[in-house]
Scaffold this active site. Structure first.
Site, short mmCIF file in Angstrom:
data_model
loop_
_atom_site.label_atom_id
_atom_site.label_comp_id
_atom_site.label_asym_id
_atom_site.label_seq_id
_atom_site.Cartn_x
_atom_site.Cartn_y
_atom_site.Cartn_z
N TRP A 158 -3.10 6.85 2.14
CA TRP A 158 -3.30 7.48 0.83
C TRP A 158 -4.16 6.58 -0.07
CZ3 TRP A 158 -2.80 12.32 1.15
CH2 TRP A 158 -1.74 12.92 1.85
N ASP A 171 -0.27 4.96 -7.58
CA ASP A 171 0.20 6.19 -6.94
C ASP A 171 1.69 5.98 -6.64
OD1 ASP A 171 0.83 8.31 -5.29
OD2 ASP A 171 -0.84 8.02 -3.89
N LYS A 200 7.84 15.19 -3.63
CA LYS A 200 8.63 14.20 -2.93
C LYS A 200 9.94 13.94 -3.68
CE LYS A 200 4.81 13.39 -0.44
NZ LYS A 200 3.39 13.13 -0.63
C1 PLP Z 1 2.08 12.97 -0.42
C2 PLP Z 1 1.30 11.89 -1.01
C3 PLP Z 1 0.03 12.10 -1.55
C4 PLP Z 1 -0.68 13.44 -1.49
O1 PLP Z 1 -0.07 14.40 -2.28
P1 PLP Z 1 -0.69 15.86 -2.44
O2 PLP Z 1 0.09 16.39 -3.61
O3 PLP Z 1 -0.43 16.59 -1.17
O4 PLP Z 1 -2.13 15.74 -2.72
C5 PLP Z 1 -0.61 11.03 -2.15
N1 PLP Z 1 -0.04 9.82 -2.20
C6 PLP Z 1 1.18 9.58 -1.68
C7 PLP Z 1 1.77 8.19 -1.77
C8 PLP Z 1 1.89 10.60 -1.07
O5 PLP Z 1 3.10 10.36 -0.55
#
Ligand code: PLP
Length: 362
Positions: free
Chosen positions: A102, A175, A199
């Site tokens: 990511w 993030d 999540k």
């Molecule tokens: C799932 C995830 C993403 C991507 O998320 P989307 O909403 O599908 O774009 C980005 N960073 C992390 C750490 C993730 O777990």
């Protein structure tokens, strides 16, 4: 069929209580005479939900008043673009810690717009550890430091105790998609944080962005919908927000607050992770490849070291009500995502099943 223990990485399990509340409200929310899905986003009833979600998040994360909370669409992945677009001019530099795919995706998007640099990467060892952060390697002209606090796919994390070293007088962007609200980070150390809701916060469809207002330096010519100021100025209602997803998040936030907030869930999460890691550390069949001090308490990866055995385990677990334990395709093996909404009992059931499987396979 009864509800299973769902270890999916995202969309992920949600508190049953929240789903039941949503079910109760589904056709007639608080006697308004309609569903939240049917309400005008400009009306009072929706606006209350929207602002309540913001206030509860602010309270749970202990955010200072200089932080703005946004509810955006396009997933966490759109933030990979919005961040450099709003913070960097064409030749500007930014510094990325590549701790997983990511973070790498975020870096690649920034490359399309400006001049990001890699501080360090752990790709050489399939991201099984958090790469070293050496402040000396950060370009003095770099506009921000970019990190991913929890690497969902690889089961690694920059835990709160490791955050201090990133405090080098440059804006810190994180993030936190897979570990926001899971344990106590000093959230005011970050200048920008984002998290897809699916999540640890609610259903897919909304992305939370927390931004320090004075971070935006007045870069012009940003497309309207990708400009943070557009959404800051209109309380995330420049256009129709994902109302129902935001409403679901507000229920999850209420649930978390009722259960003692981050202070309490952090203890529960630590207990859950300890149970699973202690078992893995003593297991003769399963092992966890992650450097110990970098272990995530949200996503726990493990393998038997044998692909067929892993598959057999996943299939057998599914038959026993333990769902979605397959690891990400780029990591293989197994992964148990044990977010806030996963109960201690769920992890206990998993560990008991693993013990049984180990006995039968030794
Ligand atoms: C799932 C995830 C993403 C991507 O998320 P989307 O909403 O599908 O774009 C980005 N960073 C992390 C750490 C993730 O777990």
């Amino acid at each position: 069929m009864q509800r299973v223990f769902n270890f999916a990485a995202g969309p992920a399990t949600m508190p049953l209580e929240v789903l039941e509340q949503a079910q109760k409200d589904l056709t007639n929310y608080k006697d308004v005479g309609m569903s939240v899905m049917e309400m005008s986003h400009r009306g009072n009833d929706y606006e209350k939900i929207h602002n309540h979600a913001k206030e509860t998040l602010k309270e749970l994360l202990k955010l200072d008043d200089d932080k703005e909370i946004l509810f955006l669409q396009g997933g966490a992945s759109t933030q990979f673009t919005m961040i450099p677009m709003n913070l960097l001019e064409k030749d500007d530099k930014a510094s990325y810690l590549i701790s997983g795919s990511w973070a790498k995706k975020a870096y690649n998007e920034a490359k399309l717009l400006a001049n990001p640099e890699i501080i360090s990467s752990s790709e050489d060892d399939n991201f099984t550890y958090i790469p070293e952060f050496d402040a000396k390697k950060v370009n003095k002209d770099s506009k921000y430091i970019y990190i991913c606090t929890n690497n969902t796919i690889y089961g690694t994390a920059i835990r709160p105790s490791k955050l201090e070293k990133f405090d080098i007088n440059k804006p810190l962007v994180a993030d936190m998609s897979s570990n926001i609200l899971s344990e106590n980070y000093d959230m005011n150390k970050f200048d920008l944080v984002f998290a897809g809701a699916q999540k640890n916060l609610g259903p897919a469809g909304v992305t939370i962005v927390i931004i320090k207002k004075d971070l935006l330096s007045g870069i012009s010519n940003i497309p309207t919908m990708l400009d943070y100021n557009t959404h800051i100025n209109k309380n995330s209602m420049f256009n129709t927000p994902p109302c129902f997803a935001i409403y679901m998040c507000s229920l999850v936030l209420d649930w978390l607050k009722k259960n003692g907030g981050v202070d309490n869930i952090e203890k529960v999460n630590a207990k859950k992770a300890k149970l699973l890691y202690d078992f893995l550390d003593n297991s003769k069949l399963f092992n966890n490849p992650v450097k110990k001090e970098d272990r995530s308490i949200m996503n726990v990866v493990f393998t038997t070291g044998n692909k067929d055995k892993d598959m057999e385990f996943i299939e057998s677990a599914t038959k026993n009500g333990l769902y979605s334990l397959k690891g990400h395709r780029s990591a293989g093996g197994m992964r148990a995502s044990i977010y806030n909404a996963m109960s201690y009992e769920g992890v206990e059931a998993l560990v008991n099943f693993m013990k049984k499987f180990e006995k039968e396979n030794s």
